[in-house]
Structure formats: structure tokens, C-alpha cells
Design a protein around this motif. Structure first.
Motif, PDB file in Angstrom:
ATOM      1  N   LYS A  16      -7.421  -7.752  -0.204  1.00  0.00           N
ATOM      2  CA  LYS A  16      -6.581  -8.029  -1.680  1.00  0.00           C
ATOM      3  C   LYS A  16      -7.288  -8.147  -2.915  1.00  0.00           C
ATOM      4  O   LYS A  16      -6.710  -7.481  -3.571  1.00  0.00           O
ATOM      5  CB  LYS A  16      -6.287 -10.014  -1.204  1.00  0.00           C
ATOM      6  N   ARG A  17      -8.644  -8.002  -3.038  1.00  0.00           N
ATOM      7  CA  ARG A  17      -9.653  -7.948  -4.239  1.00  0.00           C
ATOM      8  C   ARG A  17      -9.506  -6.756  -4.362  1.00  0.00           C
ATOM      9  O   ARG A  17      -9.567  -6.217  -5.533  1.00  0.00           O
ATOM     10  CB  ARG A  17     -10.627  -8.500  -4.279  1.00  0.00           C
ATOM     11  N   PHE A  18      -9.807  -5.727  -3.829  1.00  0.00           N
ATOM     12  CA  PHE A  18      -9.517  -4.865  -3.471  1.00  0.00           C
ATOM     13  C   PHE A  18      -8.624  -3.846  -3.949  1.00  0.00           C
ATOM     14  O   PHE A  18      -8.074  -2.947  -4.935  1.00  0.00           O
ATOM     15  CB  PHE A  18      -9.701  -3.565  -1.816  1.00  0.00           C
TER      16      PHE A  18
ATOM     17  N   LYS B 289      -1.234  -2.908   2.256  1.00  0.00           N
ATOM     18  CA  LYS B 289      -0.486  -3.692   3.603  1.00  0.00           C
ATOM     19  C   LYS B 289      -1.545  -4.042   4.654  1.00  0.00           C
ATOM     20  O   LYS B 289      -1.121  -4.273   5.363  1.00  0.00           O
ATOM     21  CB  LYS B 289      -0.217  -1.825   3.715  1.00  0.00           C
ATOM     22  N   MET B 290      -3.571  -3.613   4.801  1.00  0.00           N
ATOM     23  CA  MET B 290      -3.521  -3.650   5.436  1.00  0.00           C
ATOM     24  C   MET B 290      -3.689  -5.000   5.527  1.00  0.00           C
ATOM     25  O   MET B 290      -4.627  -5.778   6.516  1.00  0.00           O
ATOM     26  CB  MET B 290      -5.005  -3.166   4.645  1.00  0.00           C
ATOM     27  N   ALA B 291      -4.002  -5.975   4.598  1.00  0.00           N
ATOM     28  CA  ALA B 291      -4.427  -7.461   4.238  1.00  0.00           C
ATOM     29  C   ALA B 291      -3.062  -7.909   4.698  1.00  0.00           C
ATOM     30  O   ALA B 291      -3.857  -9.012   5.265  1.00  0.00           O
ATOM     31  CB  ALA B 291      -4.443  -7.919   2.545  1.00  0.00           C
TER      32      ALA B 291
ATOM     33  N   VAL C 290      -2.162   4.312  -4.660  1.00  0.00           N
ATOM     34  CA  VAL C 290      -2.057   4.783  -3.314  1.00  0.00           C
ATOM     35  C   VAL C 290      -3.137   4.107  -2.496  1.00  0.00           C
ATOM     36  O   VAL C 290      -2.522   3.180  -1.851  1.00  0.00           O
ATOM     37  CB  VAL C 290      -2.199   5.973  -3.500  1.00  0.00           C
ATOM     38  N   PHE C 291      -4.567   4.105  -2.870  1.00  0.00           N
ATOM     39  CA  PHE C 291      -5.170   2.634  -2.086  1.00  0.00           C
ATOM     40  C   PHE C 291      -5.306   1.340  -2.550  1.00  0.00           C
ATOM     41  O   PHE C 291      -5.228   0.562  -1.481  1.00  0.00           O
ATOM     42  CB  PHE C 291      -6.918   3.643  -2.689  1.00  0.00           C
ATOM     43  N   ALA C 292      -4.894   1.332  -3.709  1.00  0.00           N
ATOM     44  CA  ALA C 292      -4.030  -0.381  -4.041  1.00  0.00           C
ATOM     45  C   ALA C 292      -2.905  -0.560  -2.975  1.00  0.00           C
ATOM     46  O   ALA C 292      -2.882  -1.598  -2.137  1.00  0.00           O
ATOM     47  CB  ALA C 292      -3.686  -0.399  -5.123  1.00  0.00           C
TER      48      ALA C 292
END
Length: 72
Positions: free
Chosen positions: A10-12, A58-60, A51-53
Motif C-alpha cells: 500500500k505504501r509503494f 492489487k497485490m496488497a 500502472v505499477f501503483a
């Protein structure tokens, strides 16, 4: 461990969104010394960071769902 991953991802995502906002503001502010190539690079970097955000978000959410499933 999963809770830490959720927090990190989430921070990333938030940092990448903030970075893309600053790059987009750099596109809006009028600069006479900026070439067309530099503007294109800023656009590409802004889109890439968004896009990376999205991917990190999604991973989080995936790890958060796993965490909730383990608690049940």
C-alpha cells in the motif's frame, strides 16, 4: 508477515501515485526550455508509475484477502 506485506505494498502504491502526480504537474507547468522528447519521457514515466501503483494495490488486496482467510 502478510500484514507487513499489505502495508508495504500500500505504501509503494501511494508513493508511486504521488510521484506520478508530481511528474504530471511538471508537464502542466509551462517551461520554455523543455523539449518535446523530455515531455514524452515524463508522460511515459507518469503512466508507468500509475500502472505499477495499480499492480502494487492489487497485490496488497490479494495479500489482505489471504490474511482474512487465514484468520477465519
Amino acid at each position: 508477515m502478510l500484514k507487513g506485506k499489505v502495508t508495504d505494498y500500500k505504501r509503494f502504491a501511494f508513493i508511486l501515485l504521488a510521484l506520478s502526480v508530481f511528474m504530471f504537474i511538471g508537464l502542466i507547468v509551462p517551461n520554455e526550455g523543455v523539449s518535446q522528447m523530455q515531455q514524452m519521457i515524463l508522460i511515459i514515466l507518469s503512466i508507468t508509475s500509475i500502472v505499477f501503483a495499480f499492480i502494487f494495490h492489487k497485490m496488497a488486496m490479494k495479500f489482505r484477502e489471504q490474511l482474512f482467510n487465514e484468520e477465519e
